[in-house]
Design an enzyme around this catalytic site. Sequence first.
Site, mmCIF file in Angstrom:
data_model
loop_
_atom_site.group_PDB
_atom_site.id
_atom_site.type_symbol
_atom_site.label_atom_id
_atom_site.label_comp_id
_atom_site.label_asym_id
_atom_site.label_seq_id
_atom_site.Cartn_x
_atom_site.Cartn_y
_atom_site.Cartn_z
ATOM 1 N N SER A 1 0.853 -1.186 0.000
ATOM 2 C CA SER A 1 0.000 0.000 0.000
ATOM 3 C C SER A 1 0.888 1.234 0.000
ATOM 4 O O SER A 1 2.111 1.133 -0.030
ATOM 5 C CB SER A 1 -0.899 0.008 1.231
ATOM 6 O OG SER A 1 -0.132 0.354 2.357
ATOM 7 N N LYS A 2 0.248 2.377 0.052
ATOM 8 C CA LYS A 2 0.962 3.664 0.022
ATOM 9 C C LYS A 2 2.061 3.776 1.065
ATOM 10 O O LYS A 2 3.075 4.425 0.844
ATOM 11 C CB LYS A 2 -0.050 4.783 0.273
ATOM 12 C CG LYS A 2 -0.605 5.368 -1.000
ATOM 13 C CD LYS A 2 -1.033 6.785 -0.747
ATOM 14 C CE LYS A 2 -0.754 7.601 -1.969
ATOM 15 N NZ LYS A 2 -1.793 7.954 -2.771
ATOM 16 N N ARG A 3 1.824 3.136 2.191
ATOM 17 C CA ARG A 3 2.805 3.202 3.272
ATOM 18 C C ARG A 3 4.186 2.736 2.835
ATOM 19 O O ARG A 3 5.197 3.105 3.402
ATOM 20 C CB ARG A 3 2.381 2.279 4.419
ATOM 21 C CG ARG A 3 1.344 2.823 5.320
ATOM 22 C CD ARG A 3 1.126 1.897 6.474
ATOM 23 N NE ARG A 3 0.596 0.598 6.075
ATOM 24 C CZ ARG A 3 1.122 -0.556 6.434
ATOM 25 N NH1 ARG A 3 2.186 -0.598 7.171
ATOM 26 N NH2 ARG A 3 0.547 -1.690 6.046
ATOM 27 N N GLY B 1 5.756 3.236 0.145
ATOM 28 C CA GLY B 1 6.324 4.038 -0.948
ATOM 29 C C GLY B 1 5.181 4.321 -1.886
ATOM 30 O O GLY B 1 4.053 3.917 -1.633
#
Length: 495
Positions: free
Chosen positions: A254-256, A258
């Site tokens: 997920s976005k976490r 990168g």
Amino acid sequence: MENKKIRVRFAPSPTGMLHIGGARTALFNWLYARHYNGTFVLRIEDTDQVRSTEEAVNVILEGMKWLGLDWDEGPGKGGEYSPYYQMQRLHLYQKYAKQLLKDKKAYYCYCTREELAESREKQSKENKSLKYDRHCLSLSEEDKKRYEAEGRKPVIRLKIPTKEIAFNDLLRGEVTFDGGLLSDFVIMKSDGIPTYNYAVVIDDALMKITDVMRGDDHISNTPKQIVIYEALGFDVPKFAHIPMIMGEDHAKLSKRHGAASVMEYRKMGYIPEALVNYIAHLGWSSGSNREIFSVEEIAKEFTLDKISKHAAVFSMEKLNWFNSEYLKKMPIDFLTKMLLPFLKEANYIENEENLSPAKNEYIKEVLKLMQGRIKNFSQFIDYADYFFVDKINIEPQAFGSVLNKEGVPGILQALEEKLSAIKCWDEESSENAVRKVASSLQIKGGQIIHPTRVALSGKKVGPGLFELMVVLGQDKTVKRLKKAIEKIKEAKNRK
Ligand code: GLU
């Protein structure tokens, strides 16, 4: 491999960005098609009318083009099995739904949301598996008329046979499901829009897809789809479910972890060839230690036996390594061209199109200094700002700890004088000047080099000082040294 020509597809739902997982699915299908001289189809699964947007379609098409994943059939290309947007294929889904109804393999269901919830509640109380209770399986014509008179709009449900459903996954081997556990799922909603599991089968069958390669989050959909293939007498394609991609903490990517979207990597100034090379390694490996491959080379070697059966781990650090390798190795003219939009965006140049040859040469020289030190072009913009602006920004920490020190103005002054006198400005002459000043003041080279670097670039780290001075030019070098001396004096007076 059989003689049948390989046809694979990437079938994104345009409900958001093209994320790394989607790009990997697209890439693997593309590689497979290219390896076997097959056909790569792009199909847009836009039946979710609430979440699908035209903008998302464009982002997907742009992203694929940027990555170099050209499709043989699909949007903008056409093809024998067009159209390639599901919302333009509704007549086909309706046609086959009619056939399923006629063959009694599907049936109309008039149950309301509340009735379905009630039935589920009852099943759960009785500890039964939650399935559609087949209330509408054998409605009479009168029942149907009555419901319709009440204003109910029916969905169409598939009648699932109670038997074992098996398929041979190309990566996992034999996979079996107990059909008895499946519910008679909806294939057509009451508004005439098909559900994913149904539309995907009609399209894959009509588009003569031979191999369905997709993320293993779809594995539980596959038995449902097989039931539809069989109900309609279509050939069942081969399936390969690719293990998911996780972050380094082993959570779903997920976005976490990168940037999740391909376009964000474009914005940050990653090289598409490097990103493709890295994404290929999220599940595939050549079987040797070599990692840097062109996409054509990967296509040549791309067979399913080289795909891992375990989840892949996305590592930003590894991606940066790939990008750095490409930055070091790609032809400088190519990289320079790629850098121009970033320079424009940062206002370091006015126009990318009509750059003077001298300016182009200058950019190239700066890039040569930086190419071994940056991870992407955004970093170039931060690290190399002083080559493009008149007024440099001296980092406060660098000013305080390096420039604003006893004796520094005198050192810089002596150097400025020596450098001004140079007739032939090159690495050798500027280095000689530094060495001479060092010996005449009886100080170490470092005592000149560090403040000079800060005076010229505003930063404590950067490329070799003599190379930096040559690219910056004699005039600017001298001016910046003078300016730094002034600044130190100003700071002293302010005390
Ligand atoms: N539209 C589906 C998705 O984006 C396609 C899945 C499939 O490949 O069958 O997940």
